[in-house]
Design a protein around this motif. Structure first.
Motif, mmCIF file in Angstrom:
data_model
loop_
_atom_site.group_PDB
_atom_site.id
_atom_site.type_symbol
_atom_site.label_atom_id
_atom_site.label_comp_id
_atom_site.label_asym_id
_atom_site.label_seq_id
_atom_site.Cartn_x
_atom_site.Cartn_y
_atom_site.Cartn_z
ATOM 1 N N ASP A 151 0.909 4.256 -2.702
ATOM 2 C CA ASP A 151 0.678 5.647 -2.314
ATOM 3 C C ASP A 151 1.777 6.565 -2.838
ATOM 4 O O ASP A 151 1.521 7.727 -3.176
ATOM 5 C CB ASP A 151 0.598 5.764 -0.792
ATOM 6 N N GLU A 162 -5.899 -0.950 -1.925
ATOM 7 C CA GLU A 162 -6.541 -0.301 -0.772
ATOM 8 C C GLU A 162 -7.684 -1.152 -0.203
ATOM 9 O O GLU A 162 -7.996 -1.068 0.985
ATOM 10 C CB GLU A 162 -7.090 1.080 -1.158
ATOM 11 N N ARG A 210 0.842 -1.208 0.000
ATOM 12 C CA ARG A 210 0.000 0.000 0.000
ATOM 13 C C ARG A 210 0.870 1.249 0.000
ATOM 14 O O ARG A 210 0.554 2.244 -0.660
ATOM 15 C CB ARG A 210 -0.930 -0.015 1.214
#
Length: 222
Positions: free
Chosen positions: A91, A120, A87
């Motif tokens: 990002d 996500e 993740r």
């Protein structure tokens, strides 16, 4: 009241000369601004084209009887621990859209997620181990999905992580050969084998490094 200004001899030429230089600078600045605007528009267009390029990540998990006990428990734990790193990689690379799929194989093979899931929204459910090791079936399922038609013509090279103790019981080599002949090439496969001699902490660290490096290197192409 009328004001008159006199220009001393020789000054008119100097003024004209200075004026020419100033106009030249102004013209140059205007041209530079136009070029910068053009470059900005081109760069914006390029980034828009690259934005949200999908990166498909595949977990391929061995759930055969030889993985029973600590091995499958290590796999379940390791995948859960590596998801936050994935993740984070997503990002930090907004131009790439990380999508996850997973399949398991033992006696036969099947998808755990029938469609790609955004990182996500992705969560891992623990697996249990039983049966034989039909790795060839897993490769056949992958081959059907690793095409431009399935992944999209704007997709980044996919990442495949195989978690297995390396003891297939079927004719997996012919299926692997077919997989390697796909347009994505040989480099799409990342293997991480389990071993009774490797501590779980070391295995987890190796998996973290492989997954993180694979995702970040490919995302840099954005």
């Amino acid at each position: 009241m009328e004001h008159k200004f006199r220009i001393a001899p020789g000054r008119s030429a100097a003024i004209a000369k200075d004026s020419k230089i100033n106009f030249g600078q102004i013209t140059g600045d205007l041209n530079k601004n136009r070029e910068e605007k053009t470059m900005s528009v081109n760069e914006k267009t390029r980034r828009e084209k690259l934005a949200n390029r999908p990166l498909h990540f595949f977990w391929i998990v061995d759930c055969s009887g030889s993985m029973y006990g600590e091995k499958i428990a290590t796999v379940n734990y390791a995948i859960k621990q590596v998801l936050p790193e994935m993740r984070s990689a997503a990002d930090n690379n907004p131009n790439a859209q990380l999508k996850i799929r997973a399949l398991k194989f033992s006696t036969g093979a099947s998808w755990l997620t029938s469609e790609p899931v955004d990182i996500e929204d992705y969560a891992w459910d623990d697996l249990e181990a039983d049966g034989v090791t039909d790795l060839g079936d897993a490769y056949d399922l992958l081959a059907a999905q690793l095409t431009v038609e399935q992944l999209g013509d704007r997709a980044l090279p996919p990442v495949l992580v195989l978690l297995s103790d390396g003891q297939p019981t079927d004719d997996y080599k012919s299926s692997l050969d077919k997989l390697k002949k796909l347009p994505w090439g040989k480099k799409l496969l990342r293997l991480q084998f389990l071993s009774d001699r490797i501590p779980m902490t070391m295995y987890l660290q190796n998996l973290l490094e492989i997954v993180s490096l694979s995702c970040r290197l490919i995302m840099r192409k954005c």
